[in-house]
Design a protein around this motif. Structure first.
Motif, PDB file in Angstrom:
ATOM      1  N   LEU A  90       0.825  -1.209   0.000  1.00  0.00           N
ATOM      2  CA  LEU A  90       0.000   0.000   0.000  1.00  0.00           C
ATOM      3  C   LEU A  90       0.861   1.262   0.000  1.00  0.00           C
ATOM      4  O   LEU A  90       0.543   2.253  -0.691  1.00  0.00           O
ATOM      5  CB  LEU A  90      -0.940  -0.001   1.209  1.00  0.00           C
ATOM      6  N   PHE A  91       1.951   1.254   0.763  1.00  0.00           N
ATOM      7  CA  PHE A  91       2.854   2.414   0.765  1.00  0.00           C
ATOM      8  C   PHE A  91       3.432   2.639  -0.627  1.00  0.00           C
ATOM      9  O   PHE A  91       3.554   3.789  -1.085  1.00  0.00           O
ATOM     10  CB  PHE A  91       3.981   2.200   1.778  1.00  0.00           C
ATOM     11  N   LEU A 147       7.536   5.952  -0.238  1.00  0.00           N
ATOM     12  CA  LEU A 147       8.655   5.006  -0.229  1.00  0.00           C
ATOM     13  C   LEU A 147       9.407   4.942   1.091  1.00  0.00           C
ATOM     14  O   LEU A 147       9.778   3.842   1.524  1.00  0.00           O
ATOM     15  CB  LEU A 147       9.607   5.342  -1.378  1.00  0.00           C
ATOM     16  N   PRO A 148       9.682   6.060   1.756  1.00  0.00           N
ATOM     17  CA  PRO A 148      10.379   5.955   3.049  1.00  0.00           C
ATOM     18  C   PRO A 148       9.610   5.087   4.048  1.00  0.00           C
ATOM     19  O   PRO A 148      10.197   4.288   4.780  1.00  0.00           O
ATOM     20  CB  PRO A 148      10.483   7.407   3.524  1.00  0.00           C
ATOM     21  N   GLU A 149       8.306   5.238   4.048  1.00  0.00           N
ATOM     22  CA  GLU A 149       7.493   4.451   4.972  1.00  0.00           C
ATOM     23  C   GLU A 149       7.448   2.984   4.548  1.00  0.00           C
ATOM     24  O   GLU A 149       7.394   2.082   5.397  1.00  0.00           O
ATOM     25  CB  GLU A 149       6.081   5.045   5.054  1.00  0.00           C
ATOM     26  N   ASP A 191      11.824  -2.957   6.964  1.00  0.00           N
ATOM     27  CA  ASP A 191      12.740  -3.190   8.082  1.00  0.00           C
ATOM     28  C   ASP A 191      12.037  -3.900   9.235  1.00  0.00           C
ATOM     29  O   ASP A 191      12.605  -4.808   9.849  1.00  0.00           O
ATOM     30  CB  ASP A 191      13.326  -1.863   8.552  1.00  0.00           C
ATOM     31  N   GLN A 192      10.817  -3.474   9.513  1.00  0.00           N
ATOM     32  CA  GLN A 192      10.038  -4.105  10.589  1.00  0.00           C
ATOM     33  C   GLN A 192       9.746  -5.572  10.254  1.00  0.00           C
ATOM     34  O   GLN A 192       9.784  -6.439  11.127  1.00  0.00           O
ATOM     35  CB  GLN A 192       8.740  -3.328  10.835  1.00  0.00           C
TER      36      GLN A 192
END
Length: 296
Positions: free
Chosen positions: A275-276, A282-284, A290-291
């Protein structure tokens, strides 16, 4: 003998006193009570007549003579139509006889008369019986909830919930929503269960904006009270209604991760990444990746 002489002489007032004395001395025979009721009616004393008719009917009920009791109650109602206990006794006799339709009609009359005369405790009792006899009658449930609220009854919130669920069964979504909101207002904060039901109704009726506003507010308070399981269930429903709301999806992933449900957390982190990317955030998206990586 005295009573018979007084009746022959037309001394009705004295006859009433004599019959009352007989009853006081333990002469609760049905015949005496019926005679007393008729005498009170002739004197224009409707309330006293009603009391005597009820006592006569009760004496017949004790003897198991339900047919006689029904006839006495009917005669009493004809003589004193505004005497509420007679209406109640009529309903009770019909119910004991298994006369379903007659019991419903009698309890309905008793409830209407009780509400009309402000005797709300009696109205409540009659409406409870009607609710039992007519399990899908929404109007009865609404009246019962309103009477209970006026009485500040401990069961008011339960009766309001009953209105909501009956309305849902009857596909009356408007009434269901009205009473769901009324229930929330009546219960006050935190009202987790009542508010969750309102949110679910908003979801079912397609009010996604209202569902989202109320859902987020409830979600925050559930988490503040460490109600993680309830918060997770609520958030899953919100995501189901708002599948492209990436903030909700990410929050659900975080919640699963917090309780070590790694499989579900991974599923929602991957969905959040997608969805991002679609939203060009993109940063999110990278942070969500990473998570996701941290899970393994």
């Amino acid at each position: 003998h005295i009573a018979a002489a007084q009746e022959r002489a037309g001394n009705i007032g004295a006859l009433a006193s004599t019959l009352e004395r007989i009853v006081e001395l333990g002469g609760n025979q049905t015949e005496v009570l019926v005679q007393l009721a008729k005498v009170r009616t002739r004197l224009g004393q409707d309330t006293a007549a009603g009391i005597a008719w009820v006592a006569a009917a009760d004496a017949a009920i004790i003897l198991g003579a339900l047919k006689d009791a029904r006839a006495m109650v009917a005669a009493g109602i004809e003589a004193a139509p505004g005497y509420l206990p007679l209406r109640v006794r009529q309903a009770q006799v019909a119910s004991r006889e298994g006369e379903h339709a007659a019991a419903i009609s009698a309890f309905r009359s008793a409830a209407d008369l009780a509400m009309g005369t402000g005797q709300l405790d009696v109205a409540r009792s009659a409406l409870v019986q009607l609710r039992r006899l007519r399990p899908d009658d929404l109007i009865i449930r609404i009246q019962l909830a309103e009477v209970a609220e006026h009485l500040k009854d401990d069961d008011t919130e339960r009766f309001m919930r009953d209105v909501v669920r009956c309305a849902v069964r009857g596909n009356n979504q408007g009434m269901a929503l009205q009473y769901a909101r009324r229930r929330v207002a009546y219960v006050g904060q935190p009202a987790f269960e009542a508010r969750a039901e309102l949110i679910e109704l908003q979801r079912r009726t397609g009010d996604h904006a209202g569902e989202l506003i109320n859902g987020r507010e409830l979600l925050e308070q559930l988490l503040e009270h460490a109600e993680v399981e309830k918060a997770t269930e609520l958030l899953q429903r919100l995501v189901a209604s708002n599948p492209r709301n990436v903030d909700l999806v990410l929050q659900l992933a975080d919640l699963h991760a917090a309780v070590d449900d790694l499989r579900q957390a991974g599923r929602y982190y991957r969905y959040a990444v997608t969805l991002f990317q679609v939203e060009n955030r993109l940063p999110e998206a990278l942070k969500a990746l990473d998570q996701l990586a941290e899970l393994s």
